[in-house]
Design a protein around this motif. Structure first.
Motif, short mmCIF file in Angstrom:
data_model
loop_
_atom_site.label_atom_id
_atom_site.label_comp_id
_atom_site.label_asym_id
_atom_site.label_seq_id
_atom_site.Cartn_x
_atom_site.Cartn_y
_atom_site.Cartn_z
N GLY A 143 38.25 16.54 40.95
CA GLY A 143 38.44 15.11 41.18
C GLY A 143 37.65 14.53 42.33
N ASN A 144 36.79 15.32 42.96
CA ASN A 144 35.99 14.80 44.06
C ASN A 144 34.76 14.07 43.53
N ASP A 145 34.32 13.09 44.29
CA ASP A 145 33.12 12.32 43.96
C ASP A 145 32.01 12.74 44.90
N CYS A 146 31.00 13.43 44.38
CA CYS A 146 29.89 13.91 45.21
C CYS A 146 28.86 12.81 45.39
N LEU A 147 28.71 12.34 46.62
CA LEU A 147 27.83 11.23 46.95
C LEU A 147 26.51 11.78 47.49
N GLU A 148 25.47 11.74 46.69
CA GLU A 148 24.16 12.25 47.11
C GLU A 148 23.55 11.29 48.13
N THR A 149 23.04 11.82 49.22
CA THR A 149 22.49 11.00 50.29
C THR A 149 21.37 11.76 50.98
N THR A 150 20.93 11.26 52.11
CA THR A 150 19.99 11.98 52.96
C THR A 150 20.68 12.27 54.29
N ALA A 151 20.15 13.25 55.00
CA ALA A 151 20.75 13.60 56.28
C ALA A 151 20.68 12.44 57.26
N ALA A 152 19.54 11.74 57.29
CA ALA A 152 19.40 10.62 58.21
C ALA A 152 20.36 9.50 57.86
N GLU A 153 20.46 9.18 56.57
CA GLU A 153 21.37 8.11 56.14
C GLU A 153 22.81 8.45 56.50
N HIS A 154 23.20 9.70 56.26
CA HIS A 154 24.56 10.11 56.58
C HIS A 154 24.84 10.00 58.07
N ASP A 155 24.00 10.60 58.89
CA ASP A 155 24.27 10.64 60.32
C ASP A 155 24.24 9.24 60.94
N GLU A 156 23.33 8.39 60.47
CA GLU A 156 23.32 7.01 60.97
C GLU A 156 24.59 6.27 60.55
N SER A 157 25.05 6.51 59.34
CA SER A 157 26.27 5.84 58.86
C SER A 157 27.48 6.28 59.67
N MET A 158 27.52 7.56 60.07
CA MET A 158 28.67 8.05 60.81
C MET A 158 28.79 7.41 62.20
N GLU A 159 27.69 6.87 62.73
CA GLU A 159 27.78 6.15 63.99
C GLU A 159 28.75 4.98 63.88
N THR A 160 28.75 4.33 62.70
CA THR A 160 29.66 3.21 62.47
C THR A 160 30.95 3.66 61.82
N VAL A 161 30.83 4.43 60.73
CA VAL A 161 32.00 4.79 59.93
C VAL A 161 33.01 5.60 60.74
N GLN A 162 32.52 6.48 61.58
CA GLN A 162 33.42 7.30 62.38
C GLN A 162 33.43 6.88 63.85
N ALA A 163 32.30 7.03 64.54
CA ALA A 163 32.31 6.90 66.00
C ALA A 163 32.73 5.50 66.46
N ALA A 164 32.07 4.46 65.95
CA ALA A 164 32.41 3.10 66.39
C ALA A 164 33.81 2.71 65.93
N THR A 165 34.16 3.10 64.71
CA THR A 165 35.48 2.77 64.20
C THR A 165 36.56 3.43 65.03
N HIS A 166 36.40 4.71 65.31
CA HIS A 166 37.39 5.41 66.14
C HIS A 166 37.49 4.79 67.52
N ALA A 167 36.34 4.45 68.12
CA ALA A 167 36.35 3.85 69.45
C ALA A 167 37.10 2.52 69.45
N ALA A 168 36.90 1.73 68.41
CA ALA A 168 37.58 0.43 68.33
C ALA A 168 39.08 0.59 68.18
N VAL A 169 39.49 1.50 67.31
CA VAL A 169 40.93 1.71 67.09
C VAL A 169 41.57 2.31 68.33
N LEU A 170 40.92 3.29 68.95
CA LEU A 170 41.48 3.90 70.15
C LEU A 170 41.54 2.89 71.30
#
Length: 283
Positions: A143-170
């Motif tokens: 049932g998992n959805d495998c999202l094909e991407t690039t390493a650069a696209e992933h790591d740049e996205s995580m700056e917002t999706v994880q790091a900035a989001t976590h910083a804002a909530v914390l």
């Protein structure tokens, strides 16, 4: 297919459950490896962290700061493929290419906490082949959805999706004061629910994310701009945000001519208070 999973935390355990392979866990904590093997069941077992046994696949399920060294240390135990689920892709894949140029290689990042599987898995197939294809087919079958991407696209996205989001909530969690019952607005409740869910996690994991991707500086700069803004500047910042986040953001000036609702009149979708999906990517 047999798989060695280096790292017996929650993400390594998830990987063991998500495959049809015979898995063995290796960890600096032998008890943790045994616990993960028991949780997976079946033919799962443990392996020596410094052992010489080889496996079809080696999966690195270690914290982000250690993935490069772990790849260097354990690549020679892989016969067909090497993968990681550390959560950072560019340095992991660079290390794989250096130490395992003749193997199939992929970096995987489940974008959910393991206990909320299945979900979306970011995938970069750096050197594709039948072994990695078979693993991904097994994930999809669960049932998992495998999202094909690039390493650069992933790591740049995580700056917002994880790091900035976590910083804002914390930041909200640290700055907010409790209020008397009945004074809560929908936005306050929504942020409170996110803060409650996020603080259930593992502090080290969130610290690793901040150290790896950054993101807090952007949140701090935005908060400082809001704090220093006069009325006109605040309205301008608000309009900038609306243009980014509202489907009809370009029509904000037109809406401003109408009576604006107060915060207590606003409504938030039920989804706004659901559990966030970016959980414990490395433990």
């Amino acid at each position: 297919m047999d798989v060695l999973i280096v790292g017996a935390g929650s993400m390594g355990t998830w990987f063991g459950r998500a495959t049809d392979a015979t898995v063995a866990f290796a960890d600096v904590d032998a008890d943790a490896a045994a616990t993960a093997a028991d949780a997976v069941g079946g033919d799962a077992g443990t392996a020596a962290l410094e052992g010489e046994d080889s496996y079809d696949v080696v999966c690195l399920a270690v914290p982000m700061p250690y993935v490069v060294d772990a790849i260097a240390d354990h690549t020679d135990r892989a016969e067909r493929a090497i993968v990681d689920v550390s959560g950072v892709m560019e340095p992991a894949l660079e290390a794989m290419a250096e130490h395992a140029p003749d193997l199939e290689r992929a970096s995987l990042h489940p974008l959910f906490a393991p206990e909320r599987a299945p979900g979306s898995i970011a995938v970069v197939r750096d050197e594709a082949g039948p072994t990695i294809d078979a693993l991904l087919e097994q994930f999809a079958a669960r049932g998992n959805d495998c999202l094909e991407t690039t390493a650069a696209e992933h790591d740049e996205s995580m700056e917002t999706v994880q790091a900035a989001t976590h910083a804002a909530v914390l930041s909200f969690a640290l700055a907010a004061e409790s209020v008397p019952e009945g004074f809560e607005t929908p936005i306050y409740k929504g942020l409170g629910a996110l803060a409650e869910k996020m603080t259930e996690g593992t502090p080290r994991v969130y610290a690793d994310i901040q150290r790896t991707f950054g993101g807090a500086d952007a949140v701090a700069d935005a908060a400082a701009a809001i704090a220093d803004a006069d009325a006109d500047e605040f309205e301008s910042l608000y309009r900038d945000a609306a243009r980014q986040w509202q489907p009809d953001g370009d029509g904000i000036d037109e809406r401003a001519s109408r009576t604006e609702p107060t915060d207590t009149d606003e409504r938030i979708d039920d989804d706004a208070t659901e559990e966030p999906t970016d959980g414990d990517p490395t433990e």
